[in-house]
Scaffold this motif. Structure first.
Motif, mmCIF file in Angstrom:
data_model
loop_
_atom_site.group_PDB
_atom_site.id
_atom_site.type_symbol
_atom_site.label_atom_id
_atom_site.label_comp_id
_atom_site.label_asym_id
_atom_site.label_seq_id
_atom_site.Cartn_x
_atom_site.Cartn_y
_atom_site.Cartn_z
ATOM 1 N N TRP A 1 -4.211 -4.140 4.345
ATOM 2 C CA TRP A 1 -3.554 -5.275 3.678
ATOM 3 C C TRP A 1 -4.020 -6.613 4.230
ATOM 4 O O TRP A 1 -3.583 -7.663 3.780
ATOM 5 N N GLN B 1 -1.042 -2.636 -5.114
ATOM 6 C CA GLN B 1 -0.804 -3.992 -4.631
ATOM 7 C C GLN B 1 -0.373 -4.877 -5.792
ATOM 8 O O GLN B 1 -0.936 -4.794 -6.888
ATOM 9 N N TYR C 1 -3.605 0.943 8.152
ATOM 10 C CA TYR C 1 -2.806 0.316 7.118
ATOM 11 C C TYR C 1 -2.692 -1.188 7.314
ATOM 12 O O TYR C 1 -2.621 -1.943 6.348
ATOM 13 N N HIS D 1 0.850 -8.156 -2.063
ATOM 14 C CA HIS D 1 1.686 -7.354 -1.176
ATOM 15 C C HIS D 1 1.815 -5.955 -1.770
ATOM 16 O O HIS D 1 1.528 -5.740 -2.957
ATOM 17 N N PRO D 2 2.240 -4.988 -0.980
ATOM 18 C CA PRO D 2 2.460 -3.652 -1.539
ATOM 19 C C PRO D 2 3.460 -3.713 -2.690
ATOM 20 O O PRO D 2 4.491 -4.392 -2.589
ATOM 21 N N ASP E 1 -3.163 2.948 -2.562
ATOM 22 C CA ASP E 1 -2.086 1.975 -2.405
ATOM 23 C C ASP E 1 -2.083 1.074 -3.632
ATOM 24 O O ASP E 1 -3.155 0.706 -4.151
#
Length: 261
Positions: A232, A192, A228, A238-239, A190
């Protein structure tokens, strides 16, 4: 459940030093270890020092050592739905063998915060859960595992080979960064971001999905919504958005909270 000799030693040490808390805190040995060992996946979270200070509310506390020029470790986090135990002590002497590597690869970027204090926090929050696995069954083994994984995933080399370099002038499409990383990580990661003072998206962290045996990826059936959500949880950003370009900002040692101003 069978516990290895490292864990048994740690619990004995915890008793001797008064670190075992009351049952109200969930820290009796049997209860804690059964509770916190119920995990299958981990995240190796790497942070980019160039963007780290952008995400801090207090801009005065950030300091990037001149020796830091590459991706650093934020943590190695078992993904579990409970909590770890703060009754498994860690002492500076446990890490002396690998302290030079940790200082370079897992530094604190907070002014006045001793590196060991950062490592201790990560051990208490995450390492004590990882420690029920024999391969990470002591503070030294846990941090050695993180260092080994950080060296295995040479992110800078992969990015540079794809023409992605730190810059204040050039931004990159999400898909371009993702494509570059896929050659090393598959789709097991992911991205970020944080938003800087001018509204630009700056890449701050890379979260790599690992199985409990420290191999890349996590079983598909385990990658559920809870995973998921935890991925986070309490993150500083944030993504990274897929509909705008992303900046991979350079490290600015003199003005780390506004690296492109």
């Amino acid at each position: 459940m069978t516990y290895n000799k490292h864990i048994l030693w740690a619990f004995t040490a915890a008793l001797a030093t008064g670190w075992v808390l009351s049952n109200d805190e969930g820290c009796y040995y049997g209860t804690v270890m059964k509770h916190s060992c119920n995990w299958t996946c981990m995240l190796l979270t790497l942070q980019w020092p160039g963007s780290f200070c952008i995400g801090l509310t207090n801009k005065t506390i950030c300091k990037i050592p001149l020796t830091i020029q590459n991706w650093t470790i934020h943590g190695l986090w078992p993904m579990h739905t409970g909590h770890c135990c703060n009754c498994w002590p860690i002492f500076h002497s446990h890490l002396q063998e690998i302290e030079p590597e940790l200082t370079q690869l897992w530094p604190s970027l907070i002014k006045g915060k001793h590196f060991f204090n950062f490592w201790r926090e990560e051990w208490i929050k995450h390492g004590t859960c990882a420690g029920c696995d024999g391969a990470m069954g002591s503070p030294l083994l846990y941090f050695q595992a993180a260092v080994k994984l950080r060296k295995l995933f040479d992110i800078n080399s992969v990015l540079e080979s794809s023409g992605i370099k730190a810059s204040c002038e050039v931004s990159y499409k999400y898909d371009d960064i993702s494509k570059a990383l896929t050659s090393l990580l598959g789709d097991n990661f992911d991205l970020q971001c944080v938003t800087d003072s001018k509204g630009r998206e700056a890449w701050i962290q890379l979260k790599i999905h690992l199985s409990r045996n420290q191999t890349i990826g996590c079983p598909t059936e385990k990658q559920d919504e809870a995973f998921y959500n935890l991925a986070w949880y309490k993150s500083p950003g944030h993504p990274c958005p897929k509909n705008t370009t992303i900046f991979f900002v350079p490290i600015n040692y003199d003005n780390p909270h506004e690296p492109c101003n």
